[in-house]
Design a protein around this motif. Structure first.
Motif, PDB file in Angstrom:
ATOM      1  N   ARG A 175      95.838  72.909  -6.454  1.00 27.12           N
ATOM      2  CA  ARG A 175      95.396  72.731  -7.839  1.00 27.12           C
ATOM      3  C   ARG A 175      95.950  73.820  -8.746  1.00 27.12           C
ATOM      4  N   LEU A 176      95.981  75.040  -8.251  1.00 25.89           N
ATOM      5  CA  LEU A 176      96.541  76.128  -9.047  1.00 25.89           C
ATOM      6  C   LEU A 176      98.034  75.907  -9.282  1.00 25.89           C
ATOM      7  N   ARG A 177      98.737  75.459  -8.269  1.00 28.63           N
ATOM      8  CA  ARG A 177     100.160  75.181  -8.410  1.00 28.63           C
ATOM      9  C   ARG A 177     100.387  74.036  -9.399  1.00 28.63           C
ATOM     10  N   ARG A 178      99.560  72.998  -9.313  1.00 25.86           N
ATOM     11  CA  ARG A 178      99.658  71.865 -10.243  1.00 25.86           C
ATOM     12  C   ARG A 178      99.465  72.307 -11.684  1.00 25.86           C
ATOM     13  N   ASP A 179      98.553  73.253 -11.898  1.00 25.61           N
ATOM     14  CA  ASP A 179      98.273  73.733 -13.250  1.00 25.61           C
ATOM     15  C   ASP A 179      99.178  74.888 -13.670  1.00 25.61           C
ATOM     16  N   GLY A 180     100.115  75.256 -12.795  1.00 22.16           N
ATOM     17  CA  GLY A 180     101.048  76.326 -13.133  1.00 22.16           C
ATOM     18  C   GLY A 180     100.406  77.685 -13.237  1.00 22.16           C
ATOM     19  N   LEU A 181      99.379  77.920 -12.418  1.00 22.23           N
ATOM     20  CA  LEU A 181      98.627  79.172 -12.489  1.00 22.23           C
ATOM     21  C   LEU A 181      98.907  80.019 -11.251  1.00 22.23           C
ATOM     22  N   PRO A 182      99.307  81.274 -11.431  1.00 22.36           N
ATOM     23  CA  PRO A 182      99.646  82.125 -10.296  1.00 22.36           C
ATOM     24  C   PRO A 182      98.405  82.618  -9.562  1.00 22.36           C
ATOM     25  N   ALA A 183      98.504  82.683  -8.237  1.00 19.06           N
ATOM     26  CA  ALA A 183      97.351  83.112  -7.441  1.00 19.06           C
ATOM     27  C   ALA A 183      97.827  83.647  -6.098  1.00 19.06           C
ATOM     28  N   HIS A 184      96.973  84.449  -5.503  1.00 19.92           N
ATOM     29  CA  HIS A 184      97.168  84.925  -4.136  1.00 19.92           C
ATOM     30  C   HIS A 184      95.880  84.620  -3.386  1.00 19.92           C
ATOM     31  N   ILE A 185      95.975  83.763  -2.361  1.00 19.92           N
ATOM     32  CA  ILE A 185      94.781  83.271  -1.664  1.00 19.92           C
ATOM     33  C   ILE A 185      94.783  83.763  -0.229  1.00 19.92           C
ATOM     34  N   THR A 186      93.661  84.340   0.184  1.00 19.61           N
ATOM     35  CA  THR A 186      93.488  84.822   1.552  1.00 19.61           C
ATOM     36  C   THR A 186      92.388  84.026   2.231  1.00 19.61           C
ATOM     37  N   ALA A 187      92.698  83.463   3.395  1.00 22.11           N
ATOM     38  CA  ALA A 187      91.724  82.753   4.224  1.00 22.11           C
ATOM     39  C   ALA A 187      91.308  83.679   5.358  1.00 22.11           C
ATOM     40  N   LEU A 188      90.039  84.042   5.396  1.00 25.92           N
ATOM     41  CA  LEU A 188      89.532  85.012   6.364  1.00 25.92           C
ATOM     42  C   LEU A 188      88.565  84.336   7.320  1.00 25.92           C
ATOM     43  N   ASP A 189      88.817  84.461   8.620  1.00 33.18           N
ATOM     44  CA  ASP A 189      87.884  83.919   9.605  1.00 33.18           C
ATOM     45  C   ASP A 189      87.894  84.809  10.834  1.00 33.18           C
ATOM     46  N   ALA A 190      86.725  85.039  11.392  1.00 30.68           N
ATOM     47  CA  ALA A 190      86.614  85.907  12.566  1.00 30.68           C
ATOM     48  C   ALA A 190      86.967  85.184  13.861  1.00 30.68           C
ATOM     49  N   ASP A 191      87.136  83.867  13.796  1.00 27.15           N
ATOM     50  CA  ASP A 191      87.463  83.061  14.977  1.00 27.15           C
ATOM     51  C   ASP A 191      88.966  82.841  15.022  1.00 27.15           C
ATOM     52  N   ASP A 192      89.627  83.398  16.022  1.00 24.26           N
ATOM     53  CA  ASP A 192      91.083  83.275  16.082  1.00 24.26           C
ATOM     54  C   ASP A 192      91.538  81.844  16.301  1.00 24.26           C
ATOM     55  N   ARG A 193      90.671  80.996  16.851  1.00 22.78           N
ATOM     56  CA  ARG A 193      91.033  79.584  17.016  1.00 22.78           C
ATOM     57  C   ARG A 193      91.223  78.927  15.660  1.00 22.78           C
ATOM     58  N   ALA A 194      90.319  79.215  14.732  1.00 22.35           N
ATOM     59  CA  ALA A 194      90.420  78.652  13.386  1.00 22.35           C
ATOM     60  C   ALA A 194      91.642  79.208  12.659  1.00 22.35           C
ATOM     61  N   THR A 195      91.850  80.503  12.774  1.00 19.41           N
ATOM     62  CA  THR A 195      92.968  81.128  12.072  1.00 19.41           C
ATOM     63  C   THR A 195      94.305  80.583  12.565  1.00 19.41           C
ATOM     64  N   ARG A 196      94.455  80.440  13.876  1.00 22.73           N
ATOM     65  CA  ARG A 196      95.703  79.900  14.425  1.00 22.73           C
ATOM     66  C   ARG A 196      95.951  78.479  13.941  1.00 22.73           C
ATOM     67  N   TRP A 197      94.907  77.652  13.985  1.00 21.74           N
ATOM     68  CA  TRP A 197      95.082  76.259  13.578  1.00 21.74           C
ATOM     69  C   TRP A 197      95.406  76.166  12.088  1.00 21.74           C
ATOM     70  N   ALA A 198      94.679  76.897  11.274  1.00 26.68           N
ATOM     71  CA  ALA A 198      94.897  76.848   9.829  1.00 26.68           C
ATOM     72  C   ALA A 198      96.296  77.332   9.466  1.00 26.68           C
ATOM     73  N   SER A 199      96.729  78.405  10.091  1.00 25.50           N
ATOM     74  CA  SER A 199      98.064  78.934   9.808  1.00 25.50           C
ATOM     75  C   SER A 199      99.149  77.934  10.186  1.00 25.50           C
ATOM     76  N   ALA A 200      98.960  77.233  11.286  1.00 20.30           N
ATOM     77  CA  ALA A 200      99.938  76.244  11.731  1.00 20.30           C
ATOM     78  C   ALA A 200      99.957  75.009  10.845  1.00 20.30           C
ATOM     79  N   HIS A 201      98.924  74.813  10.039  1.00 19.89           N
ATOM     80  CA  HIS A 201      98.829  73.637   9.172  1.00 19.89           C
ATOM     81  C   HIS A 201      98.808  74.019   7.693  1.00 19.89           C
ATOM     82  N   ASP A 202      99.457  75.116   7.361  1.00 22.70           N
ATOM     83  CA  ASP A 202      99.491  75.578   5.966  1.00 22.70           C
ATOM     84  C   ASP A 202     100.211  74.589   5.053  1.00 22.70           C
ATOM     85  N   ALA A 203     101.219  73.914   5.554  1.00 24.47           N
ATOM     86  CA  ALA A 203     101.929  72.854   4.819  1.00 24.47           C
ATOM     87  C   ALA A 203     102.462  73.326   3.466  1.00 24.47           C
TER      88      ALA A 203
END
Length: 238
Positions: A79-107
């Protein structure tokens, strides 16, 4: 028949939190989060009300605590990209299973995925304009909740905003979620933990009055539809 919802079912545990949870079911749960959260969490409202106004002032730094499969971060990035708005987004999770999966599906969302705790970011002095969480509060015990609120307030820095969104426990929420997910249990949600864990989440969740009773001074409790609850800290017009 719904279970007793007069008090939080703090002894109940979600299946996906088990470190030995079936990996395929876990990954399918992450995959389906985008659909479920788009309906129950109202991320569009969060974006329009809290994120876009700040992003229009300049590059915005966003932290999603307990980001799971990263679907909220990817939606915000799109949505930020669609609106031409600059951002830096950090996804934080203590479960490495979630982090690995999310990183692999960043698209191509260009989200930063970290497997860590909020205390780790506080320790290195990171700050953000907006700190978010979605469906995290009900996982926490009393001491863990107070620690999360303290640390996310620090991470928001001066003038930042914190928004912790969750389900509001009620018989209506339980019956509605049970009814809406039942027809999907053998197709769209098959092979995932979403239906069982969603019902457990509602049982573990706070009511608005319970959350207000334990929230430190300066935090504000808001409610919304459908059966939403928010714990906020920061400027009211953020």
């Amino acid at each position: 028949m719904s279970p007793d919802l007069s008090v939080r079912a703090v002894a109940a545990h979600e299946l996906m939190d088990d470190p030995h949870a079936d990996q395929r079911m876990l990954e399918h749960t992450y995959r389906r989060f985008a659909l479920i959260n788009s309906v129950v969490s109202r991320p569009g409202l969060l974006y329009r009300r809290d994120i876009r106004p700040r992003a229009r002032r300049g590059r915005v730094r966003i932290l999603d605590v307990g980001s799971g499969g990263g679907d909220l971060c990817r939606m915000l990035a799109a949505r930020l990209r669609r609106d031409g708005l600059p951002a830096h987004i950090t996804a934080l999770d203590a479960d490495d299973r979630a982090t690995r999966w999310a990183s692999a599906h960043d698209a191509g969302a260009a989200v930063r995925y970290l497997c860590a705790h909020t205390a780790d970011l506080v320790r290195v002095g990171e700050t953000f304009d907006i700190v978010l969480s979605n469906h995290v509060l009900h996982h926490l015990g009393p001491d863990e909740l107070q620690q999360l609120l303290s640390e996310t307030r620090v991470l928001a820095g001066d003038g930042g905003l914190v928004v912790h969104g969750d389900i509001a426990r009620s018989r209506f929420a339980y019956v509605l979620f049970a009814a809406l997910t039942l027809p999907l249990a053998k197709n769209l949600l098959a092979g995932s933990f979403i239906r069982d864990d969603g019902l457990t989440s509602i049982r573990r969740s706070y009511t608005a009055s319970e959350l207000a009773a334990v929230a430190p001074s300066g935090w504000q409790v808001r409610t919304g539809i459908p059966s939403r609850i928010e714990l906020r800290w920061g400027p009211a017009d953020a």
